[in-house]
Structure formats: structure tokens, C-alpha cells
Design a protein around this motif. Structure first.
Motif, PDB file in Angstrom:
ATOM      1  N   ARG A 259       0.824  -1.208   0.000  1.00  0.00           N
ATOM      2  CA  ARG A 259       0.000   0.000   0.000  1.00  0.00           C
ATOM      3  C   ARG A 259       0.860   1.261   0.000  1.00  0.00           C
ATOM      4  O   ARG A 259       0.499   2.280  -0.636  1.00  0.00           O
ATOM      5  N   VAL A 263       0.517   4.175  -2.679  1.00  0.00           N
ATOM      6  CA  VAL A 263       0.111   5.547  -2.360  1.00  0.00           C
ATOM      7  C   VAL A 263       1.053   6.541  -3.034  1.00  0.00           C
ATOM      8  O   VAL A 263       0.628   7.590  -3.567  1.00  0.00           O
ATOM      9  N   ASN A 264       2.364   6.215  -3.022  1.00  0.00           N
ATOM     10  CA  ASN A 264       3.329   7.105  -3.690  1.00  0.00           C
ATOM     11  C   ASN A 264       3.048   7.188  -5.186  1.00  0.00           C
ATOM     12  O   ASN A 264       3.098   8.282  -5.784  1.00  0.00           O
ATOM     13  N   MET A 266       0.204   6.698  -6.643  1.00  0.00           N
ATOM     14  CA  MET A 266      -1.014   7.471  -6.824  1.00  0.00           C
ATOM     15  C   MET A 266      -0.727   8.968  -6.688  1.00  0.00           C
ATOM     16  O   MET A 266      -1.236   9.801  -7.455  1.00  0.00           O
ATOM     17  N   GLY A 267       0.125   9.325  -5.727  1.00  0.00           N
ATOM     18  CA  GLY A 267       0.456  10.746  -5.524  1.00  0.00           C
ATOM     19  C   GLY A 267       1.210  11.323  -6.713  1.00  0.00           C
ATOM     20  O   GLY A 267       0.875  12.427  -7.212  1.00  0.00           O
ATOM     21  N   ASP A 333      -5.576  -1.176  -5.508  1.00  0.00           N
ATOM     22  CA  ASP A 333      -5.945  -0.712  -4.167  1.00  0.00           C
ATOM     23  C   ASP A 333      -7.127  -1.516  -3.634  1.00  0.00           C
ATOM     24  O   ASP A 333      -7.159  -1.916  -2.463  1.00  0.00           O
TER      25      ASP A 333
END
Length: 508
Positions: A259, A263-264, A266-267, A333
Motif C-alpha cells: 500500500r 500511495v506514492n 497514486m500521488g 488498491d
């Protein structure tokens, strides 16, 4: 002990019982026949004695008549006359009786016929003697007596009776021998049959004792095997449980660690999306500046540089690539979230409680009422047994199955979903049936695999629901199966213990 031994022992016992039955039938039949024959032989012996006695009786009456006549002639006593008349009256019936008894023997029948003629002659002499005497003609009476004594009528009567007695003596010896032989044979058959029965009984007892010893050995071996099996199962269950816990920890760690980079990604993807307009506008301006220093870039109404042809195509491809990346990130995700949910569920401790299945299913159906109305589906709830199990797990199982039944109905066809249950041998059997699109028989096992889906993928899902359902059902000590054909609807069957206890939790 080979696998054929029990079968051979059973066949041997059947053959032994058959042999015993046949021996009993044979002995009984032979005994009945021999007893009947012995009875007939004894009856023949008795008949011989009766004929001989009847012959003696007839001869005795004849002698009695002869003696009475002589006494009457000598003394003129009325007692002798009465005795003569009584003897005379008895001779004919006794002769008839003798004839009847001797009718079965042609020799004796001929002797009786000749004897009847001789007796008739002798009785006629008696009557004439008494008649002369009553008339006072004593000389004629005396002459008649002398003639009768000199004649052969009396001798003939004695010879015939002696011949009859000799014949009956011969028959008596023959029939007695036959009767003795029949009795001896009956005794021999009885003794032999009894011996065979005793022998078969001994063999039966031997086989029964051997079977009992074999059964005892098998029971001891079975107990030992059960003890070893229980120890092996406990050890394997502990190993499997430990392996499952390790897998769950690994899945949780992997999912949790995945995860963070996700998240990185996605950012940074979001940042690229925000930088997209400025980057491509600057690329376009630099490209035009290098082509013609005097040329001015085209300015849109908003003060932004308009992209042309190749630049615009490159910008569109970039946007499309970003959308694919974002879609894949979203799917990853959701998968990671599902895996984390499964691992958390796997670590949850189940606790059995009394569950009113009708009440629980009513609540699940009520929560899906809006979804069912949109799909034009009618949900019918039949009789459902009460059970003791983990309520939350049951809610997840039936909620997932009812949700799938609604989700995969055939478009444009009113849905019919039926939930029913029954009990059998300590288990509760639940069925969820629908008239939906159905499942190809080749995919009946595939749909229970993790991340595997079947049929047309026109509904949202990650291929986790039925795998989770099967895991929960197994943990509750039950089984799940499906019966379905394409375009013919589906029936999911769940079998659960009526009273589930924690120690019955499946290691899987």
C-alpha cells in the motif's frame, strides 16, 4: 489379513448355513419316510397277527360247535344245545371277518374260499345230526356221526387252517424283518443326521469364535489406528493452522507494504496529471521557437498556447496513459483492501450463538430491497431451521449469495430468488436458488477460487466474494456446492452443523 478374507469368511458362513439347512431337510425327509414305512411294516405285522388270531378264533368256534353237538347227543343236556346254537351263530360272522382280513393276500383268499365250503358242509352235518336226534331217530344220528368222523371234512378244515397259519407265520417273519430293518434304518438316519448337525454346529461355533477373535483383533487395530490417526490429524491440523496463520501474516504484511508504494504512485500520478497542461504547452512553445524565431505561438482565449497536431496527439496519449495508470492503481488498491479484509476476517475468533435464520435472512433481504426492486426480483423465503453458529459469518455468507443472485439475473426477465432450508442427520441444509443467467458447469469450481470469475465480466467485482464464502463455510464446519447450467439459473447448497462448536472449526 487380506482384503478378501472377510468376503471369503462370509461366503463360507453362507455355505455352512446352506449345508446345515440341507442336512436338516434331508434328515427330516428321510425320517418322515422311514417312520411312515416302519409304521406300515408294523401295521402289516399286526395285520398278520390279526389274521392268525381270527383263524384260531374261527377254528375254536367250529370245535366248540362240534363238542356241543357230541355232548348234546350223549347227554341230551339243554346246556350243550344252547352252547351249540351260540357257536353256530358265531361261525358265519367270524368266517366273514376272516375273509375280509385275508382279502389282500390271494393265497389266503383262496384258502378262505375253500374253508367256507368245508365249513358249510360240516355245519350241514351238525344240523342234520341234531335234527335226527330231535326226531328220536337215534340210529340215523349215530350213523351220521360215524360218517362225519370217517369223512375228510374235518380234516380239510384243519388242513386249511393250518395252511393259513403257516402262510401268516411266513408273512409274520418277513414283515417283522422289514419292520426291524425300517426301524434300524430310521435310527441310523437319525443318528447320522444328529451327528452331522452336531458336526456343523461345532464348525459353526469354531467359525464364530474365529470371527469373534478376528473382529476383536480388527477392533484393537482400529482403536490403535484411530489413536494414531487422531495424533496425526492433531499434528497435521496444528501444522496447517500454523501455516495458515503464517500465510495470513504474510498476506497482511505484503498487502500493508504494497500500500505504501501504491500511495506514492497514486500521488506522483496525480502530480503528473496536474503538471500535464504546463508541460505540453511549454514543449509546444519551445518547438515553435526553434522552428521560427519570428513566429508567434497561437494563443487561446484563456491566454494559453494552443497545441497543434503532433503535440495535441502526444498530449492526448499522455492523458490516456495516466487514466490507465489510475484505473490499474484503483484496482490494485481494491485488491489490497480485499486481501487485508480477508486476513482480518481469518484472524477473527468465531463464537457460536443461537441464530434464528428466518429473522436473519429477513434482515438481509430488507437490506437488499432497493437493489431487488431495481432488478425486478422477488425474493421468497421458505422454512428455515434454527442453528447454533457464528452470526456474523452467517450474515456474510448469505448476504454475499443473495447479492450475487440479484446481481446476475437475466436482463429483462423478472427475477425469482428462493431461500429454503431443512435438517438431516444433525446438519442444516440451506439452498439459495435463482432463475438468473446460470454458470457453465466447467466453471463450478473456478468461481470459488480467489480472484477467479466466470462468465461475462459486466458486473463489478474482484473475484473474492465466493472464495470468502467458501472459507467461512469451511470454518463453520460445513460445505458449499453449486448446481447450475447456462441460462437455467443456479442453486447454491450450504450444509452446516445444527450445533457448531469451536473445536469443529476447519483448519483451512
Amino acid at each position: 489379513m487380506t482384503s478378501d478374507t472377510p468376503h471369503e469368511r462370509t461366503v463360507g458362513q453362507i455355505l455352512l448355513l446352506t449345508a446345515g439347512f440341507l442336512v436338516l431337510v434331508a434328515v427330516s425327509s428321510a425320517s418322515v419316510l422311514l417312520v411312515n414305512k416302519a409304521r406300515d411294516d408294523n401295521a402289516a405285522v399286526v395285520h398278520t397277527i390279526e389274521v392268525e388270531n381270527q383263524t384260531n378264533t374261527l377254528l375254536l368256534e367250529i370245535r366248540r360247535a362240534e363238542s356241543s353237538v357230541r355232548g348234546y347227543l350223549l347227554t341230551m343236556g339243554p346246556d350243550f344245545l344252547n352252547d351249540y346254537e351260540q357257536a353256530l351263530a358265531a361261525i358265519t360272522p367270524e368266517l366273514d371277518k376272516l375273509e375280509h382280513l385275508a382279502a389282500d393276500n390271494p393265497i389266503q383268499a383262496e384258502n378262505v374260499r375253500q374253508l367256507r365250503t368245508a365249513i358249510a358242509t360240516r355245519l350241514d352235518q351238525f344240523e342234520r345230526e341234531v335234527g335226527f336226534f330231535k326226531q328220536g331217530d337215534l340210529p340215523s344220528a349215530a350213523n351220521l356221526v360215524r360218517d362225519a368222523a370217517a369223512g375228510d371234512t374235518t380234516t380239510t378244515i384243519h388242513d386249511l387252517t393250518d395252511a393259513m397259519r403257516a402262510e401268516e407265520d411266513r408273512l409274520f417273519l418277513l414283515r417283522t424283518a422289514n419292520a426291524d430293518r425300517s426301524q434300524q434304518l430310521a435310527s441310523l438316519v437319525t443318528i447320522t443326521g444328529s451327528g452331522l448337525v452336531v458336526l456343523l454346529a461345532g464348525i459353526s461355533m469354531f467359525l464364530i469364535r474365529r470371527s469373534a477373535h478376528a473382529r476383536d483383533r480388527a477392533e484393537r487395530q482400529l482403536r490403535e489406528n484411530n489413536l494414531n490417526l487422531e495424533a496425526t490429524v492433531d499434528a497435521r491440523t496444528a501444522d496447517l493452522r500454523e501455516a495458515n496463520e503464517e500465510i495470513q501474516r504474510f498476506a497482511y504484511i505484503v498487502s500493508h507494504d504494497l500500500r505504501a508504494p501504491l500511495v506514492n504512485i497514486m500521488g506522483f500520478t496525480s502530480e503528473l496529471e496536474e503538471l500535464h497542461p504546463g508541460i505540453f504547452h511549454r514543449i509546444a512553445a519551445l518547438s515553435r521557437a526553434q522552428t521560427s524565431a519570428a513566429a508567434q505561438p497561437m494563443i487561446a482565449d484563456g491566454g494559453e498556447i494552443q497545441l497543434e497536431r503532433a503535440d495535441k496527439q502526444l498530449s492526448d496519449d499522455f492523458v490516456e496513459a495516466l487514466s490507465f495508470i489510475k484505473s490499474s492503481i484503483g484496482k490494485m488498491d481494491r485488491l489490497i483492501s480485499a486481501i487485508l479484509s480477508l486476513t482480518r476476517e481469518g484472524r477473527r475468533e468465531f463464537s457460536p450463538v443461537a441464530v434464528d435464520m428466518r429473522e436473519m435472512i429477513d434482515g438481509i433481504v430488507a437490506s437488499h430491497a432497493h437493489q431487488a426492486a431495481q432488478a425486478q426480483a422477488h425474493i421468497q423465503i421458505g422454512a428455515l431451521p434454527r442453528i447454533e453458529s457464528d452470526r456474523l459469518a452467517l450474515e456474510q455468507i448469505f448476504s454475499n449469495l443473495i447479492d450475487n443472485a440479484i446481481k446476475y439475473l437475466k436482463p429483462g426477465v423478472p427475477g425469482e430468488i428462493v431461500v429454503r432450508g431443512r435438517t438431516k442427520l444433525g446438519f442444516a441444509i440451506f439452498e439459495i436458488s435463482d432463475n438468473g443467467r446460470g454458470i457453465d458447469p466447467r466453471d463450478h469450481q473456478r468461481i470459488f477460487d480467489l480472484f477467479r470469475r466466470a462468465g461475462v465480466q459486466d458486473r463489478p467485482g474482484q473475484g473474492i466474494g465466493l472464495a470468502h464464502v467458501r472459507t467461512l463455510v469451511r470454518r463453520l464446519g460445513g460445505t458449499i456446492s453449486v448446481a447450475s447450467e447456462l441460462s437455467s439459473g443456479s442453486t447454491f447448497t450450504i450444509t452446516l452443523p445444527i450445533k457448531w462448536t469451536v473445536n469443529r472449526t476447519a483448519a483451512a
